[in-house]
Design a protein around this motif. Structure first.
Motif, PDB file in Angstrom:
ATOM      1  N   PRO A 101      -8.027  -5.400  -1.087  1.00 49.43           N
ATOM      2  CA  PRO A 101      -9.442  -5.492  -0.706  1.00 49.43           C
ATOM      3  C   PRO A 101     -10.189  -6.618  -1.416  1.00 49.43           C
ATOM      4  O   PRO A 101     -11.011  -7.307  -0.800  1.00 49.43           O
ATOM      5  N   ALA A 102      -9.910  -6.830  -2.700  1.00 47.53           N
ATOM      6  CA  ALA A 102     -10.601  -7.889  -3.434  1.00 47.53           C
ATOM      7  C   ALA A 102     -10.240  -9.269  -2.897  1.00 47.53           C
ATOM      8  O   ALA A 102     -11.097 -10.156  -2.777  1.00 47.53           O
ATOM      9  N   LEU A 103      -8.966  -9.480  -2.570  1.00 45.43           N
ATOM     10  CA  LEU A 103      -8.543 -10.777  -2.037  1.00 45.43           C
ATOM     11  C   LEU A 103      -9.082 -10.986  -0.621  1.00 45.43           C
ATOM     12  O   LEU A 103      -9.445 -12.110  -0.251  1.00 45.43           O
ATOM     13  N   SER A 217     -12.133 -17.486 -16.954  1.00 41.24           N
ATOM     14  CA  SER A 217     -12.157 -16.850 -18.272  1.00 41.24           C
ATOM     15  C   SER A 217     -12.579 -15.399 -18.133  1.00 41.24           C
ATOM     16  O   SER A 217     -11.992 -14.492 -18.729  1.00 41.24           O
ATOM     17  N   GLU A 218     -13.612 -15.176 -17.313  1.00 45.21           N
ATOM     18  CA  GLU A 218     -14.055 -13.807 -17.061  1.00 45.21           C
ATOM     19  C   GLU A 218     -12.958 -13.011 -16.357  1.00 45.21           C
ATOM     20  O   GLU A 218     -12.725 -11.831 -16.665  1.00 45.21           O
ATOM     21  N   GLY A 219     -12.294 -13.663 -15.386  1.00 45.03           N
ATOM     22  CA  GLY A 219     -11.229 -12.979 -14.675  1.00 45.03           C
ATOM     23  C   GLY A 219     -10.076 -12.597 -15.578  1.00 45.03           C
ATOM     24  O   GLY A 219      -9.523 -11.492 -15.472  1.00 45.03           O
ATOM     25  N   GLY A 223      -8.219  -8.940 -16.641  1.00 48.27           N
ATOM     26  CA  GLY A 223      -6.827  -8.729 -16.243  1.00 48.27           C
ATOM     27  C   GLY A 223      -6.484  -9.226 -14.851  1.00 48.27           C
ATOM     28  O   GLY A 223      -5.688  -8.602 -14.145  1.00 48.27           O
ATOM     29  N   ILE A 224      -7.045 -10.394 -14.460  1.00 49.52           N
ATOM     30  CA  ILE A 224      -6.838 -10.893 -13.100  1.00 49.52           C
ATOM     31  C   ILE A 224      -5.359 -11.121 -12.798  1.00 49.52           C
ATOM     32  O   ILE A 224      -4.885 -10.795 -11.698  1.00 49.52           O
ATOM     33  N   SER A 292     -15.138  -8.122  -9.970  1.00 51.78           N
ATOM     34  CA  SER A 292     -14.146  -9.040 -10.523  1.00 51.78           C
ATOM     35  C   SER A 292     -14.247 -10.385  -9.809  1.00 51.78           C
ATOM     36  O   SER A 292     -13.481 -10.681  -8.884  1.00 51.78           O
ATOM     37  N   VAL A 293     -15.220 -11.195 -10.234  1.00 53.13           N
ATOM     38  CA  VAL A 293     -15.483 -12.455  -9.554  1.00 53.13           C
ATOM     39  C   VAL A 293     -14.284 -13.384  -9.614  1.00 53.13           C
ATOM     40  O   VAL A 293     -13.954 -14.064  -8.640  1.00 53.13           O
TER      41      VAL A 293
END
Length: 337
Positions: A101-103, A217-219, A223-224, A292-293
C-alpha cells in the motif's frame, strides 16, 4: 557528437550518481536528533531560494508569448493531471497486490505531481522544440500543482491518511510566495540572474540533493530498507518504466493526431511526461505528514532517475533528426518505445 553535447550528458549522469549517493549517505549516516531539525530548516530554505530564483528568472514577456498557445497548454495539463492519474489508478486496479500500500501510494503520488521546469525546458531546447511555450506551461503546471496536487491527494490518497488540513497553505508558503517574490524582484535582479544561470542550476540541483538526503534519513530512521526487498524494488522500477513509456507514447502520437507541429509535439511530450522531484518531495512531506515519507517517495525517486535518462536519450535523438533535416534530410519524430 559535439563536446558540448558530451558535457551535457556527463552532467546528467553525474547528477544521477549524486542523487544515488545521497541515498547511500542517508543509509550510512542518517540525520539524527538536532541534525534532523537543522536538515528540515535547511531543506525549507533551499526550496524557498529555488522558487525565488525561478520566479526572478522567468521573463514575463516570454511567458505571455508562450501563454497564447492555449491548445498546447491544455494538452500538457491533461497529461500531467489527467492522463497520469488515470494510468496510475488503472494500474492499481489491475494489480493491487503487485506493490505494498505504501509503494502504491508513492506511485499515485507521482501521478498527481506537477511537471518539472528546468529539465522540461532544457530537454525541449536540446530537441529543438517550442521553448517559450514549454517554459510557460511547465511553470504554470507548478503553480497549478499547488492547488491541483493537494486536491487530487485528498481524493486519491484518502486511504493512506489523506493530507493535513493546512497542507495547501503550507505549500503556498513554500512554493508560491517565493516564486511571486522572485517575479516582483525581477526588475531589480533579473539581469544578474540571467548572467548567473549556472548558479540557478547549482541551487536547483543542490536543493534536490539536500531534500533527498533529509527524506531518506527519516526513512532510514523508520526502517525503510527493512520494508522493501530487492523484488519490490525491481517491481517498482518496472511500474515506473511502464508508466513513463505509456505517457511518452500517448503524448507523442496523441499530439500528432491533434495536428500539433513538430516543435509543439516535442514540448508536449517532454513537459507532459515529467514529474517534479523538487516540488514533489516537499509536497509529500506536507501532504503525508506523520507517515513513512521516505518509503512513499521511493517510487518518485526511481521515476526521477528513469525520466532523466530516458528523456536525455530522446532529446539527443530529436536533436539528431533536426540536424539531419538542416542538411537536407527528412525529420522523423521519435517513437516512444
Amino acid at each position: 557528437m559535439s563536446v558540448s553535447r558530451l558535457r551535457s550528458l556527463a552532467n546528467v549522469d553525474l547528477y544521477s550518481v549524486a542523487i544515488v549517493g545521497m541515498v547511500g549517505l542517508a543509509t550510512l549516516l542518517p540525520l539524527q536528533g538536532q541534525g534532523t531539525v537543522i536538515g528540515g530548516y535547511g531543506t525549507n530554505a533551499a526550496i524557498a531560494v529555488l522558487f525565488f530564483l525561478h520566479g526572478a528568472k522567468l521573463s514575463t514577456e516570454e511567458a505571455l508569448v508562450g501563454a497564447r498557445h492555449w491548445r498546447l497548454h491544455l494538452a500538457i495539463f491533461f497529461a500531467t493531471f489527467g492522463l497520469f492519474p488515470l494510468l496510475g489508478l488503472a494500474a492499481h486496479a489491475l494489480a493491487p497486490q503487485l506493490l505494498t500500500p505504501a509503494l502504491w501510494a508513492g506511485v499515485i503520488l507521482i501521478c498527481i505531481l506537477p511537471s518539472t521546469v528546468q529539465s522540461s525546458v532544457a530537454f525541449t531546447s536540446i530537441a529543438g522544440g517550442n521553448v517559450s511555450a514549454a517554459l510557460c506551461s511547465a511553470t504554470a503546471s507548478n503553480l497549478l500543482g499547488i492547488v491541483a496536487t493537494p486536491l487530487l491527494a485528498g481524493v486519491l490518497l484518502s486511504s493512506h491518511g489523506g493530507f493535513s488540513g493546512n497542507a495547501a497553505f503550507d505549500i503556498v508558503l513554500q512554493l508560491l510566495v517565493p516564486f511571486v517574490a522572485g517575479q516582483l524582484s525581477r526588475p531589480l535582479i533579473g539581469n544578474w540572474i540571467a548572467k548567473h544561470s549556472a548558479m540557478v542550476g547549482l541551487v536547483d540541483r543542490g536543493s534536490i540533493l539536500l531534500i533527498v538526503y533529509t527524506a531518506f534519513s527519516e526513512g532510514v530512521s523508520h526502517g525503510i530498507w527493512h520494508q522493501v526487498d530487492a523484488a519490490q524494488m525491481i517491481t517498482v522500477l518496472a511500474v515506473d518504466a511502464v508508466l513513463l513509456a505509456l505517457v511518452l507514447f500517448i503524448t507523442n502520437f496523441g499530439s500528432g493526431l491533434l495536428g500539433f507541429s513538430r516543435e509543439d509535439r516535442i514540448a508536449i511530450m517532454f513537459c507532459g511526461s515529467k514529474k517534479s522531484l523538487a516540488s514533489g518531495l516537499p509536497m509529500a512531506s506536507v501532504l503525508l505528514a506523520g507517515q513513512s515519507v521516505g518509503l512513499i517517495v521511493l517510487p518518485l525517486m526511481l521515476f526521477h532517475q528513469i525520466q532523466l535518462m530516458t528523456c536525455a536519450a530522446l532529446a539527443r535523438r530529436y536533436a539528431g533528426g533536426e540536424q539531419a533535416a538542416s542538411r537536407g534530410g527528412v525529420p522523423v519524430l521519435v517513437k516512444a518505445r
